[in-house]
Design an enzyme around this catalytic site. Structure first.
Site, PDB file in Angstrom:
ATOM      1  N   HIS A  70      41.033  50.019  42.275  1.00  0.00           N
ATOM      2  CA  HIS A  70      40.501  48.733  42.008  1.00  0.00           C
ATOM      3  C   HIS A  70      39.394  48.909  40.588  1.00  0.00           C
ATOM      4  O   HIS A  70      38.402  49.344  41.028  1.00  0.00           O
ATOM      5  CB  HIS A  70      39.699  47.903  43.000  1.00  0.00           C
ATOM      6  CG  HIS A  70      39.312  46.625  42.617  1.00  0.00           C
ATOM      7  ND1 HIS A  70      39.669  46.128  41.375  1.00  0.00           N
ATOM      8  CD2 HIS A  70      38.966  45.511  43.421  1.00  0.00           C
ATOM      9  CE1 HIS A  70      39.498  44.843  41.405  1.00  0.00           C
ATOM     10  NE2 HIS A  70      38.661  44.473  42.673  1.00  0.00           N
ATOM     11  N   ASN A 126      38.028  43.276  37.643  1.00  0.00           N
ATOM     12  CA  ASN A 126      37.182  42.091  38.061  1.00  0.00           C
ATOM     13  C   ASN A 126      35.691  42.426  38.237  1.00  0.00           C
ATOM     14  O   ASN A 126      34.991  41.508  39.354  1.00  0.00           O
ATOM     15  CB  ASN A 126      37.853  41.671  39.409  1.00  0.00           C
ATOM     16  CG  ASN A 126      39.417  41.234  39.269  1.00  0.00           C
ATOM     17  OD1 ASN A 126      39.617  40.777  38.141  1.00  0.00           O
ATOM     18  ND2 ASN A 126      40.067  40.959  40.345  1.00  0.00           N
ATOM     19  N   ASN A 168      32.449  37.640  37.184  1.00  0.00           N
ATOM     20  CA  ASN A 168      31.115  38.626  37.682  1.00  0.00           C
ATOM     21  C   ASN A 168      30.337  39.019  36.532  1.00  0.00           C
ATOM     22  O   ASN A 168      29.940  40.021  36.367  1.00  0.00           O
ATOM     23  CB  ASN A 168      31.622  39.795  38.362  1.00  0.00           C
ATOM     24  CG  ASN A 168      32.048  39.638  39.983  1.00  0.00           C
ATOM     25  OD1 ASN A 168      31.372  38.808  40.486  1.00  0.00           O
ATOM     26  ND2 ASN A 168      33.085  40.073  40.537  1.00  0.00           N
TER      27      ASN A 168
HETATM   28  C1  8OZ Z   1      37.247  36.776  45.215  1.00  0.00           C
HETATM   29  C2  8OZ Z   1      36.175  36.850  45.797  1.00  0.00           C
HETATM   30  C3  8OZ Z   1      35.546  38.122  46.502  1.00  0.00           C
HETATM   31  C4  8OZ Z   1      36.189  39.229  45.927  1.00  0.00           C
HETATM   32  C5  8OZ Z   1      38.231  40.613  43.010  1.00  0.00           C
HETATM   33  C6  8OZ Z   1      37.931  41.412  45.280  1.00  0.00           C
HETATM   34  O1  8OZ Z   1      38.154  39.773  42.285  1.00  0.00           O
HETATM   35  C7  8OZ Z   1      37.856  40.552  44.373  1.00  0.00           C
HETATM   36  C8  8OZ Z   1      37.121  39.275  45.140  1.00  0.00           C
HETATM   37  C9  8OZ Z   1      37.639  37.939  44.618  1.00  0.00           C
HETATM   38  O2  8OZ Z   1      38.832  41.769  42.962  1.00  0.00           O
END
Ligand code: 8OZ
Length: 358
Positions: free
Chosen positions: A174, A177, A234
């Site tokens: 990952h 995001n 974020n």
């Molecule tokens: C929505 C809420 C919490 C985490 C991401 C892991 O956006 C997330 C996530 C999405 O990749």
């Protein structure tokens, strides 16, 4: 016949019966101990007709947690819990990879045994942390020293070993995001002046070190990577995302990965999304490409037929439609997703969405 969503595919060593992928979806239903539960087994098994399931984002270490109820992949109990999930999905002929996650600054000391979240730079993100005590302001994270980074790379390696032990078909790193690897990539969150900040080469260094180590552990044909070049979620931003992610895509060619997975815009409807030519980046990348974000059946088929994407990842439609593949195949109506039950709770809004056929 042109390829479409129902054509089989091969992503590295992973053979898919169709090109409809279940996107990674955070659901916060694995309890405070972070161990996958029987309810989680039911949820994933219900969705095994997907060509591939990418699990919810899964912390690789205690410091990788940033929300309540996340399942981890770094203890024996977690491996045993995930093993029940991979076995249930495989028993139904499905394939499943686990998404490896370190949240970086998107956390809070109450989720980290009192420790400060870590990040490339000591920059507090705007917004609120989702904790066991509710929504609270983020704190200023601690900037990682360069000599701490090898241990984080090692955490990805150990999590990968745990994932293989749990029976996963592969892992997805990952790097999207606004979490740790993305925080290093983009210059809105990375103000470092050492080898891990500044140039594209330096900002991509940690991602490429993690990728090399995970590939050495699992084999490149079992590793995917998720990126989100323009997602402002974020509190993320980059001054030149096209050049940065073109560079990242070209660098990733050396690993012969199973796939590159791109979130092609902004999620959760937050903030302004910068212009970005995904087709340009996609052409620089020589391997399989997984496209994600607001695709429906028609646009998914078009993206595959045109060669833009090899497979399409669907998120919200899979929350509400465990049999999404059957519904797309027969042009059946879709269940509506209930966003109030996305994050945390019980079987309601998780395993109780109806199938077409009982
Ligand atoms: C929505 C809420 C919490 C985490 C991401 C892991 O956006 C997330 C996530 C999405 O990749």
């Amino acid at each position: 016949m042109p390829l479409d969503l129902f054509s089989p595919a091969k992503l590295g060593s992973i053979a898919l019966k169709n090109r409809i992928v279940m996107a990674p979806l955070t659901r916060n239903r694995s309890g405070e101990a972070g161990v996958p539960q029987d309810l989680n087994v039911t949820y994933y098994a219900q969705r095994a007709s997907a060509g591939l399931i990418v699990t919810e984002a899964t912390p690789i270490s205690p410091m990788g947690h940033g929300y309540p109820g996340l399942p981890g992949i770094y203890t024996d109990e977690q491996v045993a819990g995930w093993k029940k999930i991979t076995e249930a999905v495989h028993a139904k002929g499905g394939k499943i990879v686990i998404q490896l996650w370190h949240v970086g600054r998107i956390s809070h000391p109450t989720l980290l045994n009192g420790a400060l979240p870590v990040a490339p730079s000591a920059i507090k993100p705007a917004g609120k942390a989702f904790t066991y005590q509710g929504l609270v302001d983020y704190v200023e994270p601690r900037a990682l020293d360069a000599n701490e980074l090898p241990a984080i790379v090692q955490d990805y390696v150990y999590a990968t070993q745990c994932a293989l032990k749990a029976g996963f078909d592969g892992v997805e790193i990952h790097a999207a995001n606004g979490y740790l690897l993305d925080q290093f990539l983009r210059d809105g969150s990375n103000k470092r002046t050492d080898n891990y900040g500044g140039s594209f080469e330096n900002r991509a260094r940690l991602l490429l070190e993690v990728t090399k180590a995970v590939v050495e552990t699992a084999g490149g044909d079992k590793v995917g990577i998720r990126i989100s070049p323009v997602n402002p979620f974020n509190n993320m931003h980059d001054s030149n995302p096209q050049a940065l992610f073109n560079y990242v895509a070209e660098q990733l060619n050396q690993f012969n990965l199973a796939y590159l997975h791109a979130v092609e815009g902004g999620i959760h409807g937050v903030g302004k999304v910068d212009a970005f030519d995904f087709e340009q980046m996609r052409k620089l990348y020589k391997g399989a490409y997984m496209a994600n974000l607001s695709y429906d059946k028609v646009r998914g088929n078009d993206a595959i037929a045109s060669g833009h994407a090899d497979v399409i990842a669907y998120g919200v439609p899979f929350i509400a439609n465990p049999d999404l593949v059957e519904r797309y195949k027969t042009d059946a109506a879709l269940n509506e997703a209930d966003s109030k039950s996305f994050y945390g709770g019980t079987e309601k809004g998780y395993t109780d969405y109806p199938f077409l056929k009982a």
